[in-house]
Motif scaffolding. Structure first.
Motif, PDB file in Angstrom:
ATOM      1  N   SER A   1     -53.840  26.914 -13.882  1.00 36.91           N
ATOM      2  CA  SER A   1     -53.646  28.261 -13.331  1.00 36.91           C
ATOM      3  C   SER A   1     -52.181  28.513 -13.013  1.00 36.91           C
ATOM      4  CB  SER A   1     -54.504  28.466 -12.079  1.00 36.91           C
ATOM      5  OG  SER A   1     -54.136  27.551 -11.069  1.00 36.91           O
ATOM      6  N   VAL A   2     -51.823  29.791 -13.006  1.00 31.69           N
ATOM      7  CA  VAL A   2     -50.444  30.223 -12.775  1.00 31.69           C
ATOM      8  C   VAL A   2     -50.366  30.924 -11.425  1.00 31.69           C
ATOM      9  CG1 VAL A   2     -48.675  31.834 -13.577  1.00 31.69           C
ATOM     10  CG2 VAL A   2     -49.908  30.433 -15.210  1.00 31.69           C
ATOM     11  N   THR A   3     -49.357  30.642 -10.669  1.00 27.82           N
ATOM     12  CA  THR A   3     -49.178  31.317  -9.388  1.00 27.82           C
ATOM     13  C   THR A   3     -48.540  32.681  -9.603  1.00 27.82           C
ATOM     14  OG1 THR A   3     -46.957  30.472  -8.965  1.00 27.82           O
ATOM     15  CG2 THR A   3     -48.816  29.082  -8.260  1.00 27.82           C
ATOM     16  N   ARG A   4     -48.590  33.481  -8.575  1.00 25.57           N
ATOM     17  CA  ARG A   4     -47.948  34.792  -8.626  1.00 25.57           C
ATOM     18  C   ARG A   4     -46.449  34.642  -8.885  1.00 25.57           C
ATOM     19  NH1 ARG A   4     -51.000  36.788  -3.072  1.00 25.57           N
ATOM     20  NH2 ARG A   4     -52.982  37.424  -4.032  1.00 25.57           N
ATOM     21  N   ALA A   5     -45.859  33.684  -8.209  1.00 24.59           N
ATOM     22  CA  ALA A   5     -44.417  33.469  -8.373  1.00 24.59           C
ATOM     23  C   ALA A   5     -44.082  33.068  -9.802  1.00 24.59           C
ATOM     24  CB  ALA A   5     -43.946  32.383  -7.391  1.00 24.59           C
ATOM     25  N   GLU A   6     -44.852  32.173 -10.363  1.00 20.80           N
ATOM     26  CA  GLU A   6     -44.606  31.742 -11.736  1.00 20.80           C
ATOM     27  C   GLU A   6     -44.709  32.911 -12.709  1.00 20.80           C
ATOM     28  OE1 GLU A   6     -46.124  27.341 -12.641  1.00 20.80           O
ATOM     29  OE2 GLU A   6     -47.655  28.540 -11.647  1.00 20.80           O
ATOM     30  N   PHE A   7     -45.748  33.725 -12.520  1.00 20.82           N
ATOM     31  CA  PHE A   7     -45.954  34.811 -13.468  1.00 20.82           C
ATOM     32  C   PHE A   7     -44.827  35.835 -13.390  1.00 20.82           C
ATOM     33  CE2 PHE A   7     -47.901  38.731 -15.086  1.00 20.82           C
ATOM     34  CZ  PHE A   7     -48.344  38.264 -16.309  1.00 20.82           C
TER      35      PHE A   7
ATOM     36  N   TRP B   1     -47.113  33.697  -2.320  1.00 22.34           N
ATOM     37  CA  TRP B   1     -46.613  33.645  -3.689  1.00 22.34           C
ATOM     38  C   TRP B   1     -47.048  32.370  -4.413  1.00 22.34           C
ATOM     39  CZ3 TRP B   1     -45.084  37.501  -6.492  1.00 22.34           C
ATOM     40  CH2 TRP B   1     -44.667  38.665  -5.842  1.00 22.34           C
ATOM     41  N   ASN B   2     -47.629  31.455  -3.699  1.00 20.11           N
ATOM     42  CA  ASN B   2     -48.150  30.236  -4.327  1.00 20.11           C
ATOM     43  C   ASN B   2     -49.636  30.376  -4.693  1.00 20.11           C
ATOM     44  OD1 ASN B   2     -47.494  27.634  -5.278  1.00 20.11           O
ATOM     45  ND2 ASN B   2     -48.491  26.689  -3.525  1.00 20.11           N
ATOM     46  N   THR B   3     -50.211  31.537  -4.386  1.00 17.88           N
ATOM     47  CA  THR B   3     -51.610  31.806  -4.716  1.00 17.88           C
ATOM     48  C   THR B   3     -51.742  32.049  -6.220  1.00 17.88           C
ATOM     49  OG1 THR B   3     -51.988  32.820  -2.549  1.00 17.88           O
ATOM     50  CG2 THR B   3     -53.550  33.363  -4.304  1.00 17.88           C
ATOM     51  N   PRO B   4     -52.734  31.445  -6.868  1.00 15.07           N
ATOM     52  CA  PRO B   4     -52.937  31.731  -8.297  1.00 15.07           C
ATOM     53  C   PRO B   4     -53.142  33.224  -8.524  1.00 15.07           C
ATOM     54  CG  PRO B   4     -54.202  29.801  -7.655  1.00 15.07           C
ATOM     55  CD  PRO B   4     -53.662  30.392  -6.380  1.00 15.07           C
TER      56      PRO B   4
ATOM     57  N   ILE C   1     -43.443  31.256   1.101  1.00 11.78           N
ATOM     58  CA  ILE C   1     -44.268  30.367   0.291  1.00 11.78           C
ATOM     59  C   ILE C   1     -44.204  28.977   0.894  1.00 11.78           C
ATOM     60  CG2 ILE C   1     -42.399  29.836  -1.332  1.00 11.78           C
ATOM     61  CD1 ILE C   1     -44.511  29.726  -3.528  1.00 11.78           C
ATOM     62  N   ALA C   2     -45.356  28.389   1.075  1.00 12.65           N
ATOM     63  CA  ALA C   2     -45.394  27.093   1.734  1.00 12.65           C
ATOM     64  C   ALA C   2     -45.353  25.969   0.713  1.00 12.65           C
ATOM     65  CB  ALA C   2     -46.654  26.981   2.582  1.00 12.65           C
ATOM     66  N   GLY C   3     -44.562  24.961   0.957  1.00 12.32           N
ATOM     67  CA  GLY C   3     -44.559  23.776   0.107  1.00 12.32           C
ATOM     68  C   GLY C   3     -43.772  23.978  -1.172  1.00 12.32           C
TER      69      GLY C   3
END
Length: 391
Positions: A61-67, A112-115, A5-7
């Motif tokens: 929006s929620v990222t994949r990682a957050e969810f 993983w930072n993609t919504p 995951i970048a950033g």
């Protein structure tokens, strides 16, 4: 397999905890939000936080990682191991994979930072409530998982009625569906959006007859199986091919039926053979419209196959008409439709009375437009046992 995951995970904001039990409406931007109750429950249970400026930002929006983190935390799954700051999410992902909620093959692009989309979310929430689907060999298509999510009440339609499969999931939507997971896993029942199930079934296997017309199509014969890849007729001589894009059931009593606008019902007529007249479909009560949305791919032999149809011919058998009722102008069973006068310019749809008497079986078939006495090359799509007869 997504691992990098970048950033940073959150940019320009800090998440802080609030107690929903101590302060019922801690967030300045959610007191009047549709997800207010779910937000308060989620924060109270500790699997999601608000921001330091006392906002929840429900439409962010929620990222994949957050969810993944929220689901794992809400389910109280044990998380072990440490990860670097850049990969803080990996312990949660590993737990989700181990529990059968997520699979490394679920995401083929992005990171993983993609919504996370509503379709991607549906994979996890269905598995989180179904132990059978958590097994490694329980392979389901995305469209079937969305259907299962809608059927279980985990997913409901958006404000416009659409499923929004490719739309990004919001924080409000995330906590709402996670609360539904907890309800199901706790033995509770959810409200089901019948229109969402209707849409999801059609998107899954090109028909919604099993959801909309269960009294007629709810019990499939053991020797029959619906196959959305078999909805075509290609003649052995290679001169004709027609394809059925969808078999769509519309409940004429439901003015909000999600597929009602596919057909110009206001001008459509049903052909009453006993009274020898065409009558308005819009005036029918207690009836379904069964629309065969189809097209002719090619017709190389107009001497054998009629060019008078730009759609496929069909047949539905198993309904028993009441001749006396139809002579009075009442639909009693099954009738074809037209936009023109009696028996002219037929439209590929039929009307079926909800109170129709049936035989032991109902058969739905498609066929070529062969000119008699040429072979029509019928193909049976489904064979069902009416529920009224099988009970």
């Amino acid at each position: 397999m997504l691992r990098k995951i970048a950033g940073p995970f959150i940019i320009g904001a800090t998440l802080v905890s609030f107690s929903a039990s101590a302060e019922p409406n801690p967030f300045t931007d959610s007191a009047a939000h549709w997800a207010k109750e779910s937000i308060e429950k989620a924060v109270g249970k500790g699997y999601v936080d608000g921001y330091e400026d006392r906002t929840f930002r429900p439409d962010l929006s929620v990222t994949r990682a957050e969810f993944v983190k929220m689901v794992v935390t809400a389910l109280k799954l044990s998380v072990n191991g440490k990860a670097s700051d850049g990969e803080w999410y990996l312990p949660y992902v590993n737990v989700a994979v181990g529990a059968g909620i997520h699979r490394w093959s679920d995401f083929s692009s992005g990171d993983w930072n993609t919504p996370i989309t509503r379709q991607e979310m549906s994979r996890m929430i269905v598995r989180a409530t179904d132990k059978e689907l958590q097994k490694p060999d329980a392979a389901k298509s995305d469209s079937e998982l969305m259907y299962l999510a809608a059927k279980a009440g985990l997913i409901q339609g958006l404000s416009g009625g659409q499923l929004g499969e490719s739309e990004a999931t919001t924080r409000a939507q995330s906590v709402t569906v996670i609360e539904r997971i907890l309800t199901v896993n706790g033995g509770g029942k959810l409200e089901v959006d019948k229109h969402a199930v209707n849409r999801a079934e059609l998107a899954w296997h090109k028909t919604n007859i099993f959801t909309v017309m269960p009294e007629f199509f709810g019990k499939v014969s053991p020797t029959s199986k619906w196959n959305p890849d078999n909805m075509f007729v290609e003649t052995p001589d290679g001169n004709y091919r027609g394809e059925l894009d969808a078999l769509i059931a519309i409940d004429l009593d439901d003015l909000d039926d999600p597929h009602r606008d596919m057909v110009d019902i206001s001008n459509l007529k049903w052909l009453n053979l006993r009274a020898a007249k065409a009558q308005p479909v819009s005036e029918l009560k207690g009836a379904y419209l069964l629309y065969f949305k189809s097209r002719v791919v090619y017709n190389h032999d107009p001497q054998t196959y009629s060019t008078g149809y730009d759609y496929m011919l069909y047949s539905v058998t198993g309904f028993k008409p009441n001749f006396e009722e139809e002579r009075k102008g009442n639909l009693s069973a099954f009738s074809q439709t037209s936009y023109q006068d009696f028996l002219k310019g037929k439209f590929p749809a039929a009307v079926i009375s909800k109170n129709a008497e049936t035989g032991d079986d109902i058969f739905v078939s498609i066929q070529s437009s062969a000119i008699p006495p040429n072979n029509t090359y019928d193909k049976r799509l489904i064979w069902t046992i009416p529920v009224k007869r099988s009970e």
